[in-house]
Design a protein around this motif. Sequence first.
Motif, PDB file in Angstrom:
ATOM      1  N   LYS A 132      14.534 -16.378  98.642  1.00  0.00           N
ATOM      2  CA  LYS A 132      15.460 -15.332  98.225  1.00  0.00           C
ATOM      3  C   LYS A 132      16.560 -15.137  99.262  1.00  0.00           C
ATOM      4  N   GLY A 133      17.795 -15.079  98.781  1.00  0.00           N
ATOM      5  CA  GLY A 133      18.950 -14.917  99.652  1.00  0.00           C
ATOM      6  C   GLY A 133      19.627 -16.210 100.031  1.00  0.00           C
ATOM      7  N   ASP A 134      18.994 -17.336  99.757  1.00  0.00           N
ATOM      8  CA  ASP A 134      19.595 -18.638 100.064  1.00  0.00           C
ATOM      9  C   ASP A 134      20.700 -18.968  99.068  1.00  0.00           C
ATOM     10  N   THR A 135      21.663 -19.759  99.538  1.00  0.00           N
ATOM     11  CA  THR A 135      22.721 -20.278  98.673  1.00  0.00           C
ATOM     12  C   THR A 135      22.594 -21.792  98.609  1.00  0.00           C
ATOM     13  N   ILE A 136      22.501 -22.315  97.394  1.00  0.00           N
ATOM     14  CA  ILE A 136      22.416 -23.760  97.168  1.00  0.00           C
ATOM     15  C   ILE A 136      23.769 -24.260  96.697  1.00  0.00           C
ATOM     16  N   GLU A 137      24.278 -25.293  97.353  1.00  0.00           N
ATOM     17  CA  GLU A 137      25.487 -25.969  96.912  1.00  0.00           C
ATOM     18  C   GLU A 137      25.164 -27.447  96.721  1.00  0.00           C
ATOM     19  N   ALA A 138      25.746 -28.070  95.707  1.00  0.00           N
ATOM     20  CA  ALA A 138      25.481 -29.484  95.446  1.00  0.00           C
ATOM     21  C   ALA A 138      26.750 -30.153  94.944  1.00  0.00           C
ATOM     22  N   TRP A 139      26.804 -31.484  95.162  1.00  0.00           N
ATOM     23  CA  TRP A 139      27.973 -32.268  94.807  1.00  0.00           C
ATOM     24  C   TRP A 139      27.549 -33.589  94.167  1.00  0.00           C
ATOM     25  N   LEU A 140      28.328 -34.042  93.201  1.00  0.00           N
ATOM     26  CA  LEU A 140      28.115 -35.346  92.572  1.00  0.00           C
ATOM     27  C   LEU A 140      29.464 -36.023  92.407  1.00  0.00           C
ATOM     28  N   GLY A 141      29.629 -37.192  93.024  1.00  0.00           N
ATOM     29  CA  GLY A 141      30.901 -37.890  92.944  1.00  0.00           C
ATOM     30  C   GLY A 141      32.029 -37.052  93.533  1.00  0.00           C
ATOM     31  N   ASP A 142      33.222 -37.231  92.991  1.00  0.00           N
ATOM     32  CA  ASP A 142      34.400 -36.540  93.518  1.00  0.00           C
ATOM     33  C   ASP A 142      34.770 -35.292  92.724  1.00  0.00           C
ATOM     34  N   GLU A 143      34.110 -35.065  91.577  1.00  0.00           N
ATOM     35  CA  GLU A 143      34.603 -34.019  90.681  1.00  0.00           C
ATOM     36  C   GLU A 143      33.629 -32.881  90.399  1.00  0.00           C
ATOM     37  N   LEU A 144      32.346 -33.079  90.632  1.00  0.00           N
ATOM     38  CA  LEU A 144      31.387 -32.057  90.230  1.00  0.00           C
ATOM     39  C   LEU A 144      30.749 -31.378  91.435  1.00  0.00           C
ATOM     40  N   ASP A 192      33.680 -44.096  82.697  1.00  0.00           N
ATOM     41  CA  ASP A 192      33.282 -45.345  83.350  1.00  0.00           C
ATOM     42  C   ASP A 192      31.772 -45.301  83.558  1.00  0.00           C
ATOM     43  N   ALA A 193      31.025 -45.884  82.639  1.00  0.00           N
ATOM     44  CA  ALA A 193      29.563 -45.820  82.702  1.00  0.00           C
ATOM     45  C   ALA A 193      29.025 -46.444  83.976  1.00  0.00           C
ATOM     46  N   ASP A 194      29.634 -47.514  84.446  1.00  0.00           N
ATOM     47  CA  ASP A 194      29.152 -48.185  85.653  1.00  0.00           C
ATOM     48  C   ASP A 194      29.264 -47.290  86.886  1.00  0.00           C
ATOM     49  N   ALA A 195      30.262 -46.394  86.898  1.00  0.00           N
ATOM     50  CA  ALA A 195      30.472 -45.526  88.053  1.00  0.00           C
ATOM     51  C   ALA A 195      29.308 -44.572  88.264  1.00  0.00           C
ATOM     52  N   LEU A 196      28.559 -44.267  87.207  1.00  0.00           N
ATOM     53  CA  LEU A 196      27.432 -43.350  87.341  1.00  0.00           C
ATOM     54  C   LEU A 196      26.324 -43.938  88.204  1.00  0.00           C
ATOM     55  N   SER A 197      26.349 -45.247  88.406  1.00  0.00           N
ATOM     56  CA  SER A 197      25.330 -45.920  89.212  1.00  0.00           C
ATOM     57  C   SER A 197      25.749 -46.108  90.662  1.00  0.00           C
ATOM     58  N   ARG A 198      26.842 -45.492  91.075  1.00  0.00           N
ATOM     59  CA  ARG A 198      27.278 -45.622  92.468  1.00  0.00           C
ATOM     60  C   ARG A 198      27.932 -44.336  92.982  1.00  0.00           C
ATOM     61  N   MET A 199      27.440 -43.205  92.519  1.00  0.00           N
ATOM     62  CA  MET A 199      28.020 -41.921  92.911  1.00  0.00           C
ATOM     63  C   MET A 199      27.256 -41.287  94.070  1.00  0.00           C
ATOM     64  N   PRO A 200      27.957 -40.748  95.060  1.00  0.00           N
ATOM     65  CA  PRO A 200      27.272 -39.972  96.093  1.00  0.00           C
ATOM     66  C   PRO A 200      26.740 -38.675  95.487  1.00  0.00           C
ATOM     67  N   ILE A 201      25.564 -38.266  95.939  1.00  0.00           N
ATOM     68  CA  ILE A 201      24.943 -37.036  95.445  1.00  0.00           C
ATOM     69  C   ILE A 201      24.383 -36.288  96.650  1.00  0.00           C
ATOM     70  N   ARG A 202      24.678 -34.999  96.744  1.00  0.00           N
ATOM     71  CA  ARG A 202      24.353 -34.270  97.968  1.00  0.00           C
ATOM     72  C   ARG A 202      24.009 -32.827  97.647  1.00  0.00           C
ATOM     73  N   LEU A 203      23.153 -32.233  98.470  1.00  0.00           N
ATOM     74  CA  LEU A 203      22.789 -30.820  98.313  1.00  0.00           C
ATOM     75  C   LEU A 203      22.666 -30.177  99.684  1.00  0.00           C
ATOM     76  N   ALA A 204      23.133 -28.937  99.785  1.00  0.00           N
ATOM     77  CA  ALA A 204      23.029 -28.170 101.026  1.00  0.00           C
ATOM     78  C   ALA A 204      22.464 -26.788 100.727  1.00  0.00           C
ATOM     79  N   VAL A 205      21.715 -26.249 101.662  1.00  0.00           N
ATOM     80  CA  VAL A 205      21.191 -24.887 101.565  1.00  0.00           C
ATOM     81  C   VAL A 205      21.753 -24.096 102.736  1.00  0.00           C
ATOM     82  N   ASN A 206      22.489 -23.041 102.422  1.00  0.00           N
ATOM     83  CA  ASN A 206      23.135 -22.213 103.456  1.00  0.00           C
ATOM     84  C   ASN A 206      23.995 -23.058 104.392  1.00  0.00           C
ATOM     85  N   GLY A 207      24.653 -24.075 103.814  1.00  0.00           N
ATOM     86  CA  GLY A 207      25.544 -24.930 104.581  1.00  0.00           C
ATOM     87  C   GLY A 207      24.877 -26.079 105.303  1.00  0.00           C
TER      88      GLY A 207
END
Length: 217
Positions: free
Chosen positions: A198-210, A136-151
């Motif tokens: 150094k020592g940090d953990t990066i977590e990231a999310w895109l949409g519901d699946e990645l 669904d190409a249109d869905a790529l234009s409305r996806m939540p995108i998020r990043l956290a460092v050490n939670g």
Amino acid sequence: MGHIVTRDGREVRVGKIVAIGANYTDHIEEMGHTIPESPMVFLKPSTSIIHEGEAIVCPPTSNLVHHEVELGLVVGTGGKNIAGGSGMDHVSHYLLALDMTLRDVQLDAMQRGWPWSIAKGFDGACPVSAALPVDDADALSRMPIRLAVNGDTRQDGTTGNMIWGPGQLVEIASSHFTLEPGDLILTGTPAGVGEVGKGDTIEAWLGDELTIRFLVE
């Protein structure tokens, strides 16, 4: 040569990474810039790609490494001067990526009028997730995108806030470079970019699946 891996395990060789800067209004504001008439376009080498299980290694040449979370588009059908709203017809997969940046090296290069190649293209500067097919190409234009460092959440936005959408960016990229199958286009980052060490953990999310998780060393 760098590669990406599709969700079904197929390896796709990446020829080049076309990266877009200044594509989210809130990020432009936090960097103290004005909204440009066209997006900033730069290249990262495919050798900057790393996958989960590998670490992001901070180069000794930098004391200020920043994270930037991005939607990535994988070119399936190449082309030059793509137009007419057909940009997404050339995209086969999408993924979640980090555009890691040596901010002190970048600022020094800017002051000298030098290119950003080292700041944006060092080994490990492009951590990626597995790639999913575009259903669904249109869905790529409305996806939540998020990043956290050490939670701790640092970036929390939506691709709906991009100034130039995915299809437009494909067309823009193709006006500068001939796109080839396997090329990766990074679409910019929302506000909240910041330092990791150094020592940090990066977590990231895109949409519901990645989702991705990387340790910084």
